[in-house]
Design an enzyme around this catalytic site. Structure first.
Site, PDB file in Angstrom:
ATOM      1  N   LYS A  35       0.828  -1.212   0.000  1.00 26.52           N
ATOM      2  CA  LYS A  35       0.000   0.000   0.000  1.00 26.52           C
ATOM      3  C   LYS A  35       0.860   1.258   0.000  1.00 26.52           C
ATOM      4  O   LYS A  35       0.617   2.191   0.751  1.00 26.52           O
ATOM      5  CB  LYS A  35      -0.937  -0.010   1.211  1.00 26.52           C
ATOM      6  CG  LYS A  35      -1.914  -1.174   1.192  1.00 26.52           C
ATOM      7  CD  LYS A  35      -2.918  -1.077   2.296  1.00 26.52           C
ATOM      8  CE  LYS A  35      -3.882  -2.217   2.298  1.00 26.52           C
ATOM      9  NZ  LYS A  35      -4.686  -2.352   1.112  1.00 26.52           N
ATOM     10  N   CYS A  36       1.839   1.290  -0.861  1.00 26.60           N
ATOM     11  CA  CYS A  36       2.809   2.379  -0.931  1.00 26.60           C
ATOM     12  C   CYS A  36       2.719   3.042  -2.306  1.00 26.60           C
ATOM     13  O   CYS A  36       2.338   2.402  -3.282  1.00 26.60           O
ATOM     14  CB  CYS A  36       4.211   1.787  -0.720  1.00 26.60           C
ATOM     15  SG  CYS A  36       5.578   2.935  -0.897  1.00 26.60           S
ATOM     16  N   GLY A  37       3.083   4.290  -2.371  1.00 23.53           N
ATOM     17  CA  GLY A  37       3.123   4.977  -3.655  1.00 23.53           C
ATOM     18  C   GLY A  37       4.098   4.330  -4.634  1.00 23.53           C
ATOM     19  O   GLY A  37       3.972   4.492  -5.843  1.00 23.53           O
TER      20      GLY A  37
END
Length: 161
Positions: A35-37
């Site tokens: 769930k990271c950019g």
């Protein structure tokens, strides 16, 4: 000091990833998160694995929840996410600490060999290990697996027989 090949990681699928079995191969170790950019970098990592696997490159993903609680899932959830969204087929370790007081031994070794600045400060730090087991270079999160600089570094270790 330990050698790169002295470490084993618990596998996402429950089967340990014994680095001793990777002797003579080029290895890319990446701390990952779902769930990271930077999560779309999984696509570039999978492409590297597909392109260079036959030439002796092994990509090893190490999911971590150390930064911004961006890997909240368990092993099953992480594995499903990676396979469903990015077709990840390279070895994935179980979720591990890559920074702080509970850092796993492999990431302590990477920091010791790469220096203070090589310690991951976010997800998707990339560590390139030569066929001799030495840390050749490392890249921060902002360097994409598709970047020319990164591709050149990978090709250098893959072609180093």
């Amino acid at each position: 000091m330990s050698d790169f090949y002295d470490f084993a990681l618990p596998g996402l699928d429950g089967v340990p990833i014994e680095l001793s079995k990777l002797k003579g191969k080029a290895v890319l170790v990446v701390n990952t998160a779902s769930k990271c950019g930077f999560t779309p970098q999984y696509e570039g990592l999978q492409a590297l694995w597909a392109r260079h696997r036959a030439n002796g490159l092994v990509v090893v993903g190490v999911p971590s929840d150390d930064f911004g609680h961006q890997e909240p899932g368990d092993s099953v959830q992480i594995g499903q996410f990676c396979a469903r969204n990015y077709g990840v087929s390279f070895p994935m370790a179980a979720k591990s600490d890559v920074t702080g007081p509970h850092t796993i031994p492999l990431f302590r070794w990477l920091a010791a060999n790469g220096g203070f600045l090589s310690r991951p400060r976010w997800n998707f730090y990339k560590y390139i290990i030569g066929r001799d087991g030495s840390l050749r270079t490392w890249f921060t999160s902002i360097t994409s697996p598709d970047s020319e600089r990164f591709q050149t570094a990978i090709e250098r270790v893959v072609l180093d027989h």
